[in-house]
Design a protein around this motif. Structure first.
Motif, PDB file in Angstrom:
ATOM      1  N   ASN A   1       1.075  -1.318  -0.155  1.00 40.00           N
ATOM      2  CA  ASN A   1       0.306   0.180  -0.185  1.00 40.00           C
ATOM      3  C   ASN A   1       0.939   1.576   0.196  1.00 40.00           C
ATOM      4  OD1 ASN A   1      -2.183  -1.547   0.120  1.00 40.00           O
ATOM      5  ND2 ASN A   1      -2.597  -1.698   1.997  1.00 40.00           N
ATOM      6  N   GLU A   2       2.244   1.174   1.194  1.00 39.11           N
ATOM      7  CA  GLU A   2       2.734   2.239   0.541  1.00 39.11           C
ATOM      8  C   GLU A   2       3.229   2.803  -0.162  1.00 39.11           C
ATOM      9  OE1 GLU A   2       7.489   3.156   2.810  1.00 39.11           O
ATOM     10  OE2 GLU A   2       6.565   1.553   2.982  1.00 39.11           O
ATOM     11  N   MET A   3       3.303   1.907  -1.052  1.00 37.71           N
ATOM     12  CA  MET A   3       3.813   1.882  -2.830  1.00 37.71           C
ATOM     13  C   MET A   3       2.313   3.508  -3.807  1.00 37.71           C
ATOM     14  SD  MET A   3       5.320  -0.034  -6.437  1.00 37.71           S
ATOM     15  CE  MET A   3       4.438  -0.540  -7.435  1.00 37.71           C
ATOM     16  N   ASN A   4       1.822   2.777  -3.310  1.00 37.91           N
ATOM     17  CA  ASN A   4      -0.396   3.641  -3.993  1.00 37.91           C
ATOM     18  C   ASN A   4       0.685   4.648  -3.192  1.00 37.91           C
ATOM     19  OD1 ASN A   4      -1.295   2.415  -5.745  1.00 37.91           O
ATOM     20  ND2 ASN A   4      -3.091   2.826  -4.460  1.00 37.91           N
ATOM     21  N   MET A   5       0.996   4.762  -1.677  1.00 36.37           N
ATOM     22  CA  MET A   5       0.571   6.381  -1.031  1.00 36.37           C
ATOM     23  C   MET A   5       1.674   7.467  -1.263  1.00 36.37           C
ATOM     24  SD  MET A   5      -2.860   5.864  -0.453  1.00 36.37           S
ATOM     25  CE  MET A   5      -2.710   7.335   0.648  1.00 36.37           C
ATOM     26  N   THR A   6       3.092   7.127  -1.488  1.00 33.13           N
ATOM     27  CA  THR A   6       4.344   7.669  -1.671  1.00 33.13           C
ATOM     28  C   THR A   6       5.328   7.424  -2.533  1.00 33.13           C
ATOM     29  OG1 THR A   6       5.737   5.547  -1.181  1.00 33.13           O
ATOM     30  CG2 THR A   6       4.518   6.894   0.935  1.00 33.13           C
ATOM     31  N   LEU A   7       4.706   6.394  -4.103  1.00 35.14           N
ATOM     32  CA  LEU A   7       5.915   6.581  -5.113  1.00 35.14           C
ATOM     33  C   LEU A   7       4.859   7.882  -6.141  1.00 35.14           C
ATOM     34  CD1 LEU A   7       7.941   5.168  -6.274  1.00 35.14           C
ATOM     35  CD2 LEU A   7       6.342   4.239  -7.826  1.00 35.14           C
ATOM     36  N   SER A   8       5.810   8.931  -6.523  1.00 32.25           N
ATOM     37  CA  SER A   8       6.219   9.619  -7.284  1.00 32.25           C
ATOM     38  C   SER A   8       5.915   9.749  -8.598  1.00 32.25           C
ATOM     39  CB  SER A   8       6.451  10.990  -6.492  1.00 32.25           C
ATOM     40  OG  SER A   8       6.236  11.752  -7.724  1.00 32.25           O
ATOM     41  N   PHE A   9       4.527   9.920  -9.475  1.00 32.08           N
ATOM     42  CA  PHE A   9       4.897   9.544 -11.062  1.00 32.08           C
ATOM     43  C   PHE A   9       5.429  11.215 -11.941  1.00 32.08           C
ATOM     44  CE2 PHE A   9       3.016   5.846  -9.985  1.00 32.08           C
ATOM     45  CZ  PHE A   9       3.747   4.830 -10.155  1.00 32.08           C
ATOM     46  N   PRO A  10       5.947  11.141 -12.942  1.00 31.83           N
ATOM     47  CA  PRO A  10       5.610  12.749 -13.579  1.00 31.83           C
ATOM     48  C   PRO A  10       4.853  12.510 -14.236  1.00 31.83           C
ATOM     49  CG  PRO A  10       6.653  10.918 -14.630  1.00 31.83           C
ATOM     50  CD  PRO A  10       6.642  10.301 -13.411  1.00 31.83           C
ATOM     51  N   GLU A  11       4.123  14.456 -13.641  1.00 31.27           N
ATOM     52  CA  GLU A  11       3.249  14.678 -14.802  1.00 31.27           C
ATOM     53  C   GLU A  11       2.288  14.380 -16.381  1.00 31.27           C
ATOM     54  OE1 GLU A  11       2.689  19.026 -13.611  1.00 31.27           O
ATOM     55  OE2 GLU A  11       2.753  18.424 -11.740  1.00 31.27           O
TER      56      GLU A  11
END
Length: 241
Positions: free
Chosen positions: A14-24
């Motif tokens: 779940n942490e990956m879902n909430m903290t991973l940042s994807f480029p715009e």
């Protein structure tokens, strides 16, 4: 790497879902590639360096790629964007508070002639992918069939929070602050509320309510000064197992 595509079920922390940042700049196709790569990383879990044939990256797409040359060019562009994918973290101790970013991939290369994607994954990224507690899972055939990149992100969020209790109408509610909502969906800073309505909320509600869920609606919450402070997602996932 021997590719044996099975059902396409992918799980991660779940942490990956909430903290991973994807480029715009990420497109729906980029999200398909990224999570397909995650799938094959998990299938080859004991190797630090992984090679994935270009052809494997279209394993879960709803239709065959007709223009292979263009698809291969998209992979090369993807490699350039993927360098920006990172995990955002904050570590607090008595002595210090540390804010930082960790790159998801320590190395990634696309070989045009060999048509192979070669990559190495950050240790923390592997912890995300091989988590055995507090994780979510979904099917990549279903995920790659979603057209809008924002719908894909909302889909992942709702899958994560499927255990939220239903109200008397059989609906579930998830409230995210404005910042959380914009960050999790990688919404461009230049987007004003009207843009978010047009490009994010309406398309996501329409697409995800058409078979993926029974219902997905968005309600904006306002401050006393009439500024948007949060987005509430109201959804009914009783059609899902």
């Amino acid at each position: 790497m021997k590719i044996e595509v099975e059902k396409g079920d992918l799980s991660y922390a779940n942490e990956m879902n909430m903290t991973l940042s994807f480029p715009e700049s990420f497109t729906a196709s980029d999200f398909n590639m990224f999570f397909t790569i995650c799938y094959f990383i998990k299938k080859d879990r004991f190797n630090d360096k992984i090679e994935i044939p270009f052809s494997a990256l279209e394993s879960f797409l709803p239709s065959k790629i007709k223009n292979k040359k263009r698809f291969h060019e998209d992979i090369v562009k993807f490699v350039d964007k993927i360098k920006l994918i990172s995990k955002i973290y904050t570590i607090k101790t008595i002595e210090e508070e540390v804010y930082g970013l960790d790159a998801f991939f320590t190395s990634i290369k696309a070989y045009r002639n060999k048509q192979i994607l070669s990559l190495e994954v950050n240790k923390k990224a592997k912890e995300f992918l091989f988590s055995f507690s507090r994780y979510l899972y979904f099917n990549l055939h279903e995920f790659c069939g979603i057209k809008s990149k924002y719908s894909k992100s909302v889909f992942r969020i709702l899958i994560q929070f499927k255990n939220v209790k239903s109200n008397f109408k059989g609906e579930k509610e998830l409230t995210l602050t404005k910042k959380q909502f914009r960050d999790l969906l990688s919404i461009p800073k230049k987007y004003k509320p009207a843009h978010i309505d047009q490009k994010v909320l309406k398309p996501s509600s329409s697409e995800l309510s058409d078979g993926y869920f029974n219902k997905v609606d968005f309600v904006k919450e306002f401050s006393d000064s009439n500024d948007i402070i949060a987005y509430k997602i109201i959804f009914d996932d009783s059609n899902r197992k």
